[in-house]
Design an enzyme around this catalytic site. Structure first.
Site, PDB file in Angstrom:
ATOM      1  N   SER A 124       0.558  -1.130   0.005  1.00  0.00           N
ATOM      2  CA  SER A 124      -0.003  -0.152   0.062  1.00  0.00           C
ATOM      3  C   SER A 124       0.749   1.257   0.156  1.00  0.00           C
ATOM      4  CB  SER A 124      -1.103  -0.029   1.170  1.00  0.00           C
ATOM      5  OG  SER A 124      -1.909  -1.047   1.319  1.00  0.00           O
ATOM      6  N   HIS A 144       0.489   5.360   4.312  1.00  0.00           N
ATOM      7  CA  HIS A 144      -0.288   5.622   2.912  1.00  0.00           C
ATOM      8  C   HIS A 144       0.177   7.080   2.705  1.00  0.00           C
ATOM      9  CE1 HIS A 144      -3.433   2.573   4.071  1.00  0.00           C
ATOM     10  NE2 HIS A 144      -2.171   1.834   3.728  1.00  0.00           N
TER      11      HIS A 144
END
Length: 250
Positions: free
Chosen positions: A148, A212
Site C-alpha cells: 500500500s 499511505h
C-alpha cells in the site's frame, strides 16, 4: 515446487513483455504468485492447518515483513525488509484490494514515467513509506507487510500527472453504484480519509495509514518535481472505491 513457481514467473513475464505497462503487470504477478506460494493463502497443505498454520504464518510475516523495533538494530536482513514486505500480503482481501488499485492507476503512471523509472519509483517510495512508519512506531514488535505504501505513491503521482482523468468509483454509501469523478476529486478525498484515519488510529499496531500518507506525498512530490505541467483529460476504464486495503500487520 520452487521450479514450478519459477516457471510460472517466467511465463507471466513473457506474457506482459509486449504490453504497454509490463512493469505494472509483472508487479501484480509477483505479488499474486508470492501470496499463493506462501502460507497466508492457505492453499498449500505443506504448511499444515489450524494452530500449526497460524504459527507458520506468524514466522513468515516476521521474516519478510518490517518489524520497527528490529529495523534500526543494524541488521542487514532487517534493512531489506521494507523492500521484501512490498511483495507480501496478509490475506486475500489485502492482496486483491491492493492489486486492483495498482492495476487501475499503475499502467498509466508507468506509461508516463517509463519502465525503468517506474520500478525505481515504486520500490523506492514503497521502501521510504514503510521506513517512515517504522520511525514513527519504533517500539512496535508487530510485523508490517503490504504494497500500500508503494501504491499510495502511484496514486500521488497519478493525481499530479492526470488530475483531470475521470475515475469510476464504487462508493459504499451510494450502495456501490458506479460514479465518475475527476482524479483531482477522488484522490485528494482518499488522502483526506487516510489523514483522518491516521489521526484517530491508536499508537502501534493497526492499519498503517501513516505509510499511505507518506507514500502519497512522496509520489505527488516526485511527479511535481520531475515532470512539467499535467496532461489533459483522460478516462480511466475502471476504479474501485477511493481507499485501498491498508498495510497489514498480522
Amino acid at each position: 515446487m520452487i521450479r514450478k513457481w519459477s516457471a510460472s514467473i517466467v511465463r507471466a513475464g513473457r506474457s506482459v513483455g509486449g504490453s504497454s505497462a509490463p512493469v505494472t503487470y509483472t508487479l501484480i504477478a509477483l505479488c499474486c504468485l508470492t501470496f499463493l506460494a506462501g502460507p497466508a493463502s492457505g492453499l498449500n497443505p505443506a504448511y499444515g492447518t489450524g494452530d500449526e498454520l497460524l504459527a507458520v504464518q506468524r514466522a513468515y510475516f516476521r521474516r519478510w515483513g518490517v518489524i520497527p523495533a528490529e529495523l534500526f538494530e543494524g541488521s542487514g536482513r532487517a534493512a531489506l525488509t521494507p523492500a521484501t514486505a512490498l511483495f507480501v500480503h496478509g490475506s486475500w482481501v489485502h492482496l486483491l484490494g491492493n492489486m486492483l488499485f495498482l492495476y487501475v492507476f499503475g499502467a498509466m503512471t508507468e506509461e508516463r514515467m517509463g519502465r525503468v523509472q517506474f520500478i525505481v519509483f515504486y520500490v523506492g517510495c514503497g521502501y521510504l513509506a514503510l521506513l517512515g512508519y517504522a520511525v514513527a512506531n519504533a517500539d512496535s514488535e508487530q510485523s508490517l507487510v503490504g504494497a500500500s505504501g508503494a501504491i499510495s505513491a502511484v496514486l500521488g503521482a497519478f493525481l499530479y500527472l492526470f488530475p483531470r482523468a475521470r475515475v469510476t468509483s464504487l462508493l459504499p454509501f451510494l450502495f456501490f453504484l458506479p460514479v465518475r469523478f475527476p482524479a483531482w476529486v477522488v484522490l485528494p478525498f482518499w488522502a483526506a480519509l487516510q489523514w483522518l484515519a491516521a489521526g484517530r488510529a491508536p499508537d502501534g499496531p493497526g492499519v498503517a495509514y501513516l505509510a499511505h500518507l507518506i507514500g502519497f506525498g512522496l509520489g505527488f512530490g516526485y511527479a511535481s518535481v520531475r515532470y512539467g505541467r499535467p496532461t489533459g483529460p483522460t478516462r480511466v476504464k475502471a476504479a474501485p472505491a477511493p481507499a485501498p486495503e491498508g498495510e497489514n500487520q498480522p
